[in-house]
Design a protein around this motif. Structure first.
Motif, PDB file in Angstrom:
ATOM      1  N   VAL A 117       1.663   6.881  -6.911  1.00  0.00           N
ATOM      2  CA  VAL A 117       0.592   7.934  -7.158  1.00  0.00           C
ATOM      3  C   VAL A 117       1.236   9.264  -6.998  1.00  0.00           C
ATOM      4  O   VAL A 117       0.919  10.038  -7.720  1.00  0.00           O
ATOM      5  CB  VAL A 117      -0.657   7.671  -6.354  1.00  0.00           C
ATOM      6  N   GLU A 149       2.286   1.714  -3.398  1.00  0.00           N
ATOM      7  CA  GLU A 149       1.332   2.244  -4.283  1.00  0.00           C
ATOM      8  C   GLU A 149       1.071   3.605  -3.985  1.00  0.00           C
ATOM      9  O   GLU A 149       0.878   4.751  -4.901  1.00  0.00           O
ATOM     10  CB  GLU A 149      -0.060   1.369  -4.260  1.00  0.00           C
ATOM     11  N   GLU A 150       0.951   3.889  -2.833  1.00  0.00           N
ATOM     12  CA  GLU A 150       0.771   5.578  -2.363  1.00  0.00           C
ATOM     13  C   GLU A 150       1.913   6.516  -3.136  1.00  0.00           C
ATOM     14  O   GLU A 150       1.741   7.540  -3.483  1.00  0.00           O
ATOM     15  CB  GLU A 150       0.773   5.805  -0.732  1.00  0.00           C
ATOM     16  N   GLY A 168      -5.619   8.850 -10.709  1.00  0.00           N
ATOM     17  CA  GLY A 168      -6.464   7.741  -9.852  1.00  0.00           C
ATOM     18  C   GLY A 168      -5.710   6.691  -8.978  1.00  0.00           C
ATOM     19  O   GLY A 168      -4.363   7.030  -8.551  1.00  0.00           O
ATOM     20  N   GLU A 169      -6.227   5.626  -8.994  1.00  0.00           N
ATOM     21  CA  GLU A 169      -5.522   4.631  -8.177  1.00  0.00           C
ATOM     22  C   GLU A 169      -4.383   3.765  -8.851  1.00  0.00           C
ATOM     23  O   GLU A 169      -4.026   3.820  -9.912  1.00  0.00           O
ATOM     24  CB  GLU A 169      -6.560   3.484  -7.758  1.00  0.00           C
ATOM     25  N   ALA A 170      -3.582   3.164  -8.115  1.00  0.00           N
ATOM     26  CA  ALA A 170      -2.440   2.420  -8.459  1.00  0.00           C
ATOM     27  C   ALA A 170      -2.685   0.802  -7.859  1.00  0.00           C
ATOM     28  O   ALA A 170      -3.334   0.604  -7.101  1.00  0.00           O
ATOM     29  CB  ALA A 170      -1.162   2.817  -7.828  1.00  0.00           C
ATOM     30  N   ASP A 171      -2.070   0.146  -8.878  1.00  0.00           N
ATOM     31  CA  ASP A 171      -2.126  -1.544  -8.410  1.00  0.00           C
ATOM     32  C   ASP A 171      -0.798  -2.204  -8.843  1.00  0.00           C
ATOM     33  O   ASP A 171      -0.292  -1.617 -10.032  1.00  0.00           O
ATOM     34  CB  ASP A 171      -3.368  -2.085  -9.156  1.00  0.00           C
ATOM     35  N   ALA A 208       0.981  -1.204  -0.033  1.00  0.00           N
ATOM     36  CA  ALA A 208      -0.071  -0.023   0.003  1.00  0.00           C
ATOM     37  C   ALA A 208       0.765   1.160   0.121  1.00  0.00           C
ATOM     38  O   ALA A 208       0.568   2.262  -0.592  1.00  0.00           O
ATOM     39  CB  ALA A 208      -0.962  -0.066   1.223  1.00  0.00           C
ATOM     40  N   VAL A 259      -0.572   2.933 -12.729  1.00  0.00           N
ATOM     41  CA  VAL A 259      -1.128   4.170 -12.232  1.00  0.00           C
ATOM     42  C   VAL A 259      -2.352   4.813 -13.255  1.00  0.00           C
ATOM     43  O   VAL A 259      -1.731   4.965 -14.390  1.00  0.00           O
ATOM     44  CB  VAL A 259      -0.363   5.435 -11.732  1.00  0.00           C
ATOM     45  N   GLN A 260      -3.617   4.797 -12.936  1.00  0.00           N
ATOM     46  CA  GLN A 260      -4.837   5.151 -13.956  1.00  0.00           C
ATOM     47  C   GLN A 260      -4.787   6.717 -13.822  1.00  0.00           C
ATOM     48  O   GLN A 260      -4.839   7.179 -12.664  1.00  0.00           O
ATOM     49  CB  GLN A 260      -5.879   4.384 -13.551  1.00  0.00           C
ATOM     50  N   THR A 261      -4.644   7.383 -15.000  1.00  0.00           N
ATOM     51  CA  THR A 261      -4.904   8.765 -14.944  1.00  0.00           C
ATOM     52  C   THR A 261      -6.167   8.959 -15.805  1.00  0.00           C
ATOM     53  O   THR A 261      -6.353   8.219 -16.976  1.00  0.00           O
ATOM     54  CB  THR A 261      -3.785   9.803 -15.498  1.00  0.00           C
TER      55      THR A 261
END
Length: 196
Positions: free
Chosen positions: A38, A34-35, A120-123, A31, A131-133
């Motif tokens: 982002v 991922e933060e 957006g979020e990361a996975d 986590a 990471v989605q944008t």
């Protein structure tokens, strides 16, 4: 048939406890990664939007050299011709590849004017983090870009961007290998073309 052996029961309980402990230790690390990804992606998006507003090859090249793993992207883009790249050609080839990518983004910036973006979020996907944008255009349309990040010396670098499902480095590889296939794999000609 269930076993009545109490030592077997202890082993299972101990195994479950160890599994739970490992999950508890690993999950926050993932986590946190991922933060951080982002947060890094917000810097990338800000720099790319600034380059977009300037609309120049030079502004995009600065952002690309700051955030992209240019060497890895350039090596991948050679496909089956990678072994033909000599040590003496690498610096010019990597610089030319960054310029090629910058020209692409500069051309796109004239056709598609960006109003804003949302990170957006990361996975996590193995060693990489996606990471989605969401990119919003001035004409009211929007599209999603998925940025593929990999960890490099304590930070992150961009390895790829998928726009509407299409990988940009895969498309670039197709362009480079097609060019080379028509020139008997002469990487020197590609380096020269990239640096014109």
């Amino acid at each position: 048939m269930p076993s009545n052996d109490p030592s077997n029961s202890r082993r299972i309980t101990r195994r479950a406890a160890v599994s739970t402990l490992l999950a508890a230790l690993v999950s926050p690390a993932l986590a946190a990664g991922e933060e951080q990804a982002v947060a890094y992606m917000r810097k990338v998006a800000k720099d790319m939007l600034n380059a977009h507003r300037q609309g120049t090859v030079a502004s995009f090249k600065r952002a690309i050299q700051r955030h992209a793993d240019v060497a890895a992207i350039a090596d991948y883009s050679l496909g089956q011709y990678r072994s033909k790249l000599t040590a003496a050609q690498k610096q010019a080839y990597y610089g030319g590849t960054a310029t090629f990518m910058a020209r692409y983004f500069a051309d796109q910036s004239r056709e598609f004017t960006v109003a804003k973006y949302e990170v957006g979020e990361a996975d996590a996907d193995g060693k990489t983090i996606n990471v989605q944008t969401k990119v919003f255009l001035m004409n009211g349309k929007s599209y999603t870009v998925v940025w593929k990040l990999s960890q490099r010396s304590g930070g992150y670098k961009v390895e790829d961007a998928k726009v509407m499902g299409f990988s940009l480095i895969y498309l670039q590889r197709g362009i480079f290998t097609s060019f080379l296939s028509k020139r008997n794999g002469d990487v020197a000609q590609l380096v020269s073309a990239l640096n014109r």
